[in-house]
Design an enzyme around this catalytic site. Sequence first.
Site: not given
Length: 238
Positions: A213, A106, A211
Amino acid sequence: MKPIIGITSSIAKDGSVNLAQAYVTAVTAAGGVPVILPNLAEDGDVERLASRLDGLLVSGGVDLDPTLFNEEPIPGLGEVAPERDRFELAVLAKFLAANKPILAICRGIQALAVATGGDIYQDIYSQVKEQPLLQHQQKAPRWHASHFVEAEPSSLLHEIAGARRFKVNSFHHQSVRRVGDGFRVSAISSDGMIEAIESTRHRFVVGVQWHPECLVEKNDAPSKRLFEAFVQASGKEI
């Protein structure tokens, strides 16, 4: 031994070091040992820190200062963090010079682009006029993949993801506009926005606009493979 992965952090309004747990969880699940990095100011400290780490994860956060790429701020610019900008550009330079693995997420992809001679849109909604844009600041939960990206067929990202087209989440209004020398665009969204970049000179330097994660938490296969490939690369000798 498990590779040591440094993860950049933000400074909360109360002055504390701040990082979402999802980054730590994703690195740990992929076999790495995460270390949260403060925003160091001294170049010698940054160099010593970088020498001790096996991989660098540049996390998401607030906007980049446009003066870093020789632009004045526009009304659509959000909050910036000069101390973080300085540290991340410095530690990125150390890792690039040492050919150590980098995964930039990001805000991280934007910092990576600026650090390597590219530039970014300060605010895509006011600066991109050529075509209608997708909703890049999704209203859905962070673990929900809300739009598709398409990977370049010969890219490292395509190889890692195991798919040409896959879904990602989206939480940004700044975006990479131009990559620097030695980098290529490795994925775009249907509205033409750059969603991933990678180095053509380093063994593993990848930036993604989404993102992953957060998607790891829902067992998203491309996201899990991305973290696994990053951690595995960090554990290999140069």
